[in-house]
Design an enzyme around this catalytic site. Structure first.
Site: not given
Lengths: 265, 302
Positions: B71, B129, B242
């Site tokens: 977060g 995000c 990734g």
């Protein structure tokens, strides 16, 4: 500050000492700087399980060439570790975290409280405390589920050991708090590691008794070194890293003075 | 052998960077790797004010990877500029700051403050995000919203901007084109894939946020595919990421069209990964007699 390192070390010895509880000695240079209450990240070799398992240091060998970990098989990673045998390699990073403040116990009467798989770090702590306070001041209170206890014979060498079992088969029936009550034990300082309800009870007890309690927390971790911010605990004061009252358990902890952390709601 | 790569007019000594959020501001990993050996350090996302992030548990392991829902906990731009930038300036590596926000104004405030800091080479705008409810990904999943935030940030940015794209979209090429048309100087992709894990014994979500972003080697084929598609959709350079664990992985991304690559979750598994990837790329170039890295970018055939 000591440099942290990830390395491939060697298993010296491993055995199961209670159901699903394993006792492993690892030959590693990381033992040189290891402190009681610090932990290792142990990495499974199976690439489907990537993240490290944080495991507390149970004991440091006298020659500082080996570390002991005692852990419970809880999932795939720890299951893999439990199959390692002497001479096998083991991938570890360490030594991590702050550890217990040993000097705080100088000349004092202390409780070392361990619950279940929170018991192992109490061994090296008890050893270290013998250098700063008398052996009779070191009261080790450990709680198990049943009579299948572990590390008892090691702990008695460094302090007075009291046992609680949930089923009452050995020692006091109940938990570590019941031992204090039943025996009327007293201390100036507490060190503890164990399940969250136990730590919450210790925090309340310490606040009432107006004594410091150093508790070791756990949380799921990814990096183990303070970068990912995965393993935080809410803190009373602003943390110095993110300035948001969230300390990193892996870095500022795992040991906190109970009053500093907001646990148990 | 020349491992340099150029993005938006900035020359990086090599194409290996750190993926935002996996490397802090480099401080923690400087105990393991020599930051001077990296092409750039891309910092953890920083907002205009401190963000506390999500409740724990924030991370969980999944097959061949992990989920996270941190977060975007961060100290805010002021502390960041006083502490993190001076730390990174000690090293001979480029600094790319990842910028996050809940509103356009939040992003602009951070971007303007960073404009006064010449040590920062580029800004990476985090519109992808998946773990914060407002802002962030809301800007990254629709082409018109992405276009809007890109234009606004570009207006105020002194440094070139990289738009970090979400893989949680139907058409990555369309998103890449929208960012390019709105003035992005470069793109980075992929951010994490939204995932979920349930603890069947406790009948609870493994992550307090319920969903988390998936990263790690398991997502690499998806990331390579998306980098390839984005590279074919736009002219601006791409930073690919990734699941990169090795130099071979990094080279796949470069051949797919990435001008640079970032190591993310694998920093957690092997803190030496970044430097190993740098060395491995050099070894590959030597093995195949590649004189300059630029010759590998997008060089996949067929």
């Amino acid at each position: 500050m000591t440099m942290k390192q990830k390395q491939t070390a060697t298993v010296i010895f491993q055995q199961e000492i209670a159901p699903a509880i394993y006792d492993m000695w690892i030959g590693t240079s990381l033992a040189q700087n290891a402190l009681p209450g610090q932990f290792l990240c142990v990495y499974p070799k199976d690439r489907s399980t990537l993240l490290p398992r944080p495991i507390s240091i149970c004991e440091v060998r006298e020659d500082k060439a080996a570390l002991r970990i005692v852990y419970r098989v809880a999932g795939q990673g720890t299951k893999e570790f439990s199959h390692y045998q002497a001479e096998d390699t083991i991938d570890i990073m360490g030594t991590l975290g702050n550890g217990f403040p040993v000097e705080a116990a100088a000349g004092k009467k202390v409780f070392l409280m361990g619950g279940g798989i929170g018991i192992p770090p109490m061994l090296q702590l008890a050893k270290a405390l013998n250098a700063v306070t008398d052996r009779e001041n070191i009261q080790v209170i450990v709680g198990y589920r049943d009579s299948l206890t572990f590390l008892q014979e090691d702990l008695v060498r460094y302090g007075q050991v009291y046992i609680a079992t949930e089923d009452g088969s050995t020692g006091t029936k109940g938990n570590v708090m019941n031992v204090i009550e039943e025996r009327g034990l007293k201390a100036d300082l507490i060190y503890a590691c164990g399940p969250m309800p136990m730590l919450c009870a210790i925090k309340r007890y310490a606040a009432q008794a107006n004594i410091p309690a150093y508790i070791s927390l756990e949380e799921h971790m990814a990096c183990g070194v303070g970068a990912c911010l995965g393993c935080v605990v809410k803190t009373r004061d602003m943390d110095h890293h993110s300035h948001v009252h969230n300390a990193r358990i892996c870095t500022e902890g795992p040991v906190f003075e109970a009053g500093e952390v907001e646990i148990g709601g | 052998m020349n491992t340099q790569t150029i993005i938006a007019g900035i020359t990086f000594k090599n194409p290996v960077m750190t993926a935002s959020g996996t490397f802090g501001s480099g401080m923690e990993y400087s105990e393991f790797v020599d930051l001077n050996q990296l092409g750039a350090v891309v910092t953890k996302g920083v907002a205009n004010v401190p963000w506390p992030g999500n409740p724990t548990p924030r991370v969980a392991e999944v097959y061949g990877g992990m989920l996270n829902a941190i977060g975007l906990q961060n100290p805010g731009i002021d502390v960041f500029m006083e502490r993190d930038i001076p730390f990174l300036k000690q090293y001979n590596t480029k600094i790319i700051v990842n910028v996050c926000g809940k509103t356009v104004e939040d992003y602009v405030e951070v971007v303007e403050k960073l404009g006064d800091e010449p040590a920062v080479s580029m800004l990476e705008i985090n519109v992808s995000c998946p773990n914060v409810k407002e802002g962030a990904i809301a800007f990254g999943q629709k082409a018109d919203a992405l276009s809007h935030i890109t234009k606004e940030v570009k207006k105020h940015a002194k440094q070139p901007i990289i738009m970090k794209l979400s893989p949680n979209v139907t058409d990555i090429g369309e998103m890449a084109k929208a960012a390019e048309a709105a003035g992005a100087d470069a793109l980075s992709l992929i951010n994490t894939l939204t995932g979920m894990k349930i603890d069947i014994h406790r009948r609870k979500f493994a992550i307090a946020n319920k969903t988390g972003g998936m990263s790690g080697p398991a997502i690499k084929p998806i990331a390579v595919r998306m980098v390839y598609q984005a590279a074919h959709a736009v002219q601006i350079p791409i930073i690919g990421m990734g699941g990169i664990a090795t130099a071979e992985d990094a080279i796949e991304f470069i051949l797919a069209g990435a001008s640079a690559v970032s190591v993310g979750a694998m920093n957690f598994v092997n803190p030496y990964t970044t430097v190993e990837v740098v060395k491995g790329i050099e070894a590959y170039m030597e093995q195949y007699h590649v004189e300059k890295l630029a010759d590998l970018i997008g060089a996949v055939e067929g």
